[in-house]
Enzyme design. Structure first.
Site, mmCIF file in Angstrom:
data_model
loop_
_atom_site.group_PDB
_atom_site.id
_atom_site.type_symbol
_atom_site.label_atom_id
_atom_site.label_comp_id
_atom_site.label_asym_id
_atom_site.label_seq_id
_atom_site.Cartn_x
_atom_site.Cartn_y
_atom_site.Cartn_z
ATOM 1 N N PRO A 117 0.815 -1.221 0.000
ATOM 2 C CA PRO A 117 0.000 0.000 0.000
ATOM 3 C C PRO A 117 0.853 1.277 0.000
ATOM 4 O O PRO A 117 0.522 2.237 -0.692
ATOM 5 C CB PRO A 117 -0.818 -0.120 1.290
ATOM 6 N N GLN A 268 -8.367 10.750 -46.972
ATOM 7 C CA GLN A 268 -6.934 10.754 -46.668
ATOM 8 C C GLN A 268 -6.676 10.981 -45.174
ATOM 9 O O GLN A 268 -5.709 10.445 -44.618
ATOM 10 C CB GLN A 268 -6.231 11.828 -47.499
ATOM 11 N N GLU A 353 4.507 -2.909 -13.420
ATOM 12 C CA GLU A 353 5.944 -3.239 -13.523
ATOM 13 C C GLU A 353 6.775 -1.958 -13.601
ATOM 14 O O GLU A 353 7.797 -1.899 -14.289
ATOM 15 C CB GLU A 353 6.214 -4.206 -14.675
HETATM 16 C C1 LIG Z 1 -3.848 -3.825 -12.095
HETATM 17 C C2 LIG Z 1 -2.532 -3.805 -11.395
HETATM 18 C C3 LIG Z 1 -1.796 -4.976 -11.281
HETATM 19 C C4 LIG Z 1 -0.587 -4.993 -10.587
HETATM 20 N N1 LIG Z 1 0.091 -6.172 -10.418
HETATM 21 C C5 LIG Z 1 1.154 -6.215 -9.582
HETATM 22 C C6 LIG Z 1 1.738 -7.473 -9.209
HETATM 23 O O1 LIG Z 1 1.328 -8.546 -9.679
HETATM 24 N N2 LIG Z 1 2.762 -7.476 -8.308
HETATM 25 C C7 LIG Z 1 3.243 -6.330 -7.763
HETATM 26 O O2 LIG Z 1 4.160 -6.411 -6.952
HETATM 27 N N3 LIG Z 1 2.711 -5.121 -8.098
HETATM 28 C C8 LIG Z 1 1.681 -5.041 -8.983
HETATM 29 N N4 LIG Z 1 1.104 -3.826 -9.310
HETATM 30 C C9 LIG Z 1 1.638 -2.614 -8.704
HETATM 31 C C10 LIG Z 1 2.259 -1.634 -9.684
HETATM 32 O O3 LIG Z 1 3.502 -2.107 -10.117
HETATM 33 C C11 LIG Z 1 2.315 -0.253 -8.984
HETATM 34 O O4 LIG Z 1 0.988 0.228 -8.943
HETATM 35 C C12 LIG Z 1 3.221 0.717 -9.689
HETATM 36 O O5 LIG Z 1 4.561 0.322 -9.575
HETATM 37 C C13 LIG Z 1 3.072 2.149 -9.168
HETATM 38 O O6 LIG Z 1 3.061 2.207 -7.760
HETATM 39 P P1 LIG Z 1 1.910 3.031 -7.021
HETATM 40 O O7 LIG Z 1 0.623 2.576 -7.547
HETATM 41 O O8 LIG Z 1 2.153 2.934 -5.569
HETATM 42 O O9 LIG Z 1 2.108 4.536 -7.500
HETATM 43 P P2 LIG Z 1 3.078 5.627 -6.856
HETATM 44 O O10 LIG Z 1 4.446 5.066 -6.697
HETATM 45 O O11 LIG Z 1 2.418 6.222 -5.674
HETATM 46 O O12 LIG Z 1 3.122 6.705 -8.020
HETATM 47 C C14 LIG Z 1 2.137 7.735 -8.202
HETATM 48 C C15 LIG Z 1 2.590 8.633 -9.349
HETATM 49 O O13 LIG Z 1 3.840 9.266 -8.989
HETATM 50 C C16 LIG Z 1 4.808 9.006 -9.977
HETATM 51 N N5 LIG Z 1 6.137 8.909 -9.368
HETATM 52 C C17 LIG Z 1 6.495 8.211 -8.265
HETATM 53 N N6 LIG Z 1 7.797 8.375 -8.012
HETATM 54 C C18 LIG Z 1 8.289 9.204 -8.968
HETATM 55 C C19 LIG Z 1 9.567 9.768 -9.251
HETATM 56 N N7 LIG Z 1 10.638 9.457 -8.525
HETATM 57 N N8 LIG Z 1 9.676 10.589 -10.310
HETATM 58 C C20 LIG Z 1 8.612 10.885 -11.088
HETATM 59 N N9 LIG Z 1 7.372 10.375 -10.880
HETATM 60 C C21 LIG Z 1 7.220 9.550 -9.843
HETATM 61 C C22 LIG Z 1 4.381 7.680 -10.618
HETATM 62 O O14 LIG Z 1 4.928 7.518 -11.899
HETATM 63 C C23 LIG Z 1 2.869 7.847 -10.642
HETATM 64 O O15 LIG Z 1 2.494 8.618 -11.748
HETATM 65 C C24 LIG Z 1 -0.079 -3.784 -10.043
HETATM 66 C C25 LIG Z 1 -0.819 -2.598 -10.172
HETATM 67 C C26 LIG Z 1 -2.029 -2.606 -10.821
HETATM 68 C C27 LIG Z 1 -2.828 -1.327 -10.898
#
Ligand SMILES: Cc1cc2nc3c(=O)[nH]c(=O)nc-3n(C[C@H](O)[C@H](O)[C@H](O)COP(=O)(O)OP(=O)(O)OC[C@H]3O[C@@H](n4cnc5c(N)ncnc54)[C@H](O)[C@@H]3O)c2cc1C
Length: 368
Positions: A117, A268, A353
């Site tokens: 989370p 086109q 990913e």
């Molecule tokens: C449908 C789904 C399936 C998934 N499956 C898996 C799975 O099987 N196993 C697993 O482990 N995870 C899984 N995930 C997790 C997924 O990899 C994460 O949601 C993702 O890595 C982003 O993390 P977060 O959601 O906490 O976003 P956050 O890290 O909170 O990011 C929020 C925003 O801030 C941006 N951001 C954060 N840090 C920076 C930075 N340093 N510079 C610029 N921008 C930044 C991000 O790009 C994003 O736009 C899944 C997610 C979803 C939605």
């Protein structure tokens, strides 16, 4: 030959259920059954462990063709690779024998549990803990967004074994669904890939034998990142498939749809859109296939290429699917046609990913 085989299977056994799987947000059991029956559910497992022994490019082609019909279903071969690759890359011979055989046979699926989370892009900030107790490790914590959670039998779980060392204090373990203390949250209600269950995994005093650790203590984060170098290419493959499905549908539609007395394909403005879509998609495909070859050879520039392929192909998929909706006009905006589903499904490839912002960070740190 492989592409023809998987395309035929996807068109006859997977595509007919794609709309219902999305509409009902249900697991694509028909796809799993068809993939297992044809030994295409986890093609990456090496032959010595009972698998098909497909190389990285062949695996990409399987995922691409399944995604062309149904993105949710393509998460079956893709996540089976993601979940099990840590074992293949870093696991002991015993772990490989124990867990890859059932995966190859289709008796078990494998998930990957890194995110939490409060630890997404900053995955090393995870809080799930593993504490040694004699010949056992005891795991406690919450993993979030775990694809195929509840359906998979096996989970690669990353957990903190030494909180003073940040990423070097993280270890990887195989956790089984049937281990006492493992439970799952409610399925997330998502924008797309609705047929792929995404749930939290709760680890409540899960006591597992010490030999379930993947590799040495403290190497779990490195294994998790090494895994993503390879599997981001499979996300690129999904993106290619979804985009190709949308382009193929739109190409057919514009030849049928008539306005101003002729097929809209004669304009086109429409032709230029289709040309751009096909051009970008082919560029994404070439980059993805080059990255797959690098994955197979484990080239020094794999990290850059894995991130570049995933980032580029997913951005292209978002653009191409959005343009496909545009080409169908108002009809494209309804669930009577598949392109709106493809547009919703494409979005996730820019997020998981590692988001595409994170891919750009990875590329910048690993410029060729
Ligand atoms: C449908 C789904 C399936 C998934 N499956 C898996 C799975 O099987 N196993 C697993 O482990 N995870 C899984 N995930 C997790 C997924 O990899 C994460 O949601 C993702 O890595 C982003 O993390 P977060 O959601 O906490 O976003 P956050 O890290 O909170 O990011 C929020 C925003 O801030 C941006 N951001 C954060 N840090 C920076 C930075 N340093 N510079 C610029 N921008 C930044 C991000 O790009 C994003 O736009 C899944 C997610 C979803 C939605």
């Amino acid at each position: 030959m492989l592409r023809e085989t998987i395309r035929a299977l996807a068109e006859t056994k997977i595509a007919p259920f794609a709309a219902a799987v999305d509409e009902e947000s249900r697991f694509p059991q028909e796809a799993l059954d068809a993939l297992v029956a044809s030994d295409l559910h986890a093609v990456h497992v090496p032959e010595e462990y009972g698998g098909a022994g497909a190389d990285a490019l062949a695996t990409v082609i399987v995922i691409e063709e399944v995604a062309r019909a149904c993105a949710s279903s393509s998460l079956i071969p893709a996540v089976n690779k993601l979940g099990s690759l840590p074992v293949i890359l870093s696991g002991s011979e015993e772990l490989k024998r124990k867990y890859l055989g059932p995966l190859a046979k289709g008796d078990a699926m494998f998930s990957y549990a890194l995110s939490e989370p409060d630890a997404g892009s900053d995955a090393a900030g995870m809080k799930t803990k593993a504490v040694r107790d004699g010949d056992f490790w005891v795991l406690n914590g919450v993993k979030r967004w775990i694809t195929n959670a509840g359906v998979s039998e096996y989970y690669t779980v990353m957990a903190v074994t030494d909180p003073t060392k940040r990423s070097k204090g993280i270890s990887a373990f195989v956790v089984e669904k049937s281990d006492e203390g493992v439970s799952f949250g409610a399925p997330e209600k998502k924008l797309g890939i609705k047929g792929s269950p995404t749930r939290e995994v709760y680890l409540d005093n899960v006591r597992i034998p010490a030999d379930r650790m993947i590799g040495e203590e403290g190497t779990g984060f490195a294994t998790a990142m090494k895994t993503l170098d390879h599997t981001r290419i499979t996300i690129a493959a999904q993106a290619l498939g979804v985009a190709q499905g949308a382009l193929d549908y739109a190409k057919g539609y514009v030849q049928e749809r008539k306005q101003f007395g002729k097929p809209i394909a004669d304009f086109q403005g429409i032709q230029f859109m289709l040309a751009d879509m096909a051009m970008k998609l082919e560029a994404a495909r070439q980059l993805t296939y080059a990255a797959a070859a690098k994955s197979q050879r484990v080239d020094g520039d794999l990290t850059f290429f894995g991130a570049a392929a995933k980032c580029f192909a997913s951005d292209v998929a978002m653009e191409v699917t959005t343009d496909a909706v545009q080409l169908l006009g108002g009809y494209g905006y309804t669930r009577d046609y598949p392109v709106e589903r493809m547009m919703r499904d494409a979005k996730i490839t820019q997020i998981y990913e590692g988001t595409n912002q994170v891919q750009r960070i990875v590329m910048a740190r690993n410029l060729p």
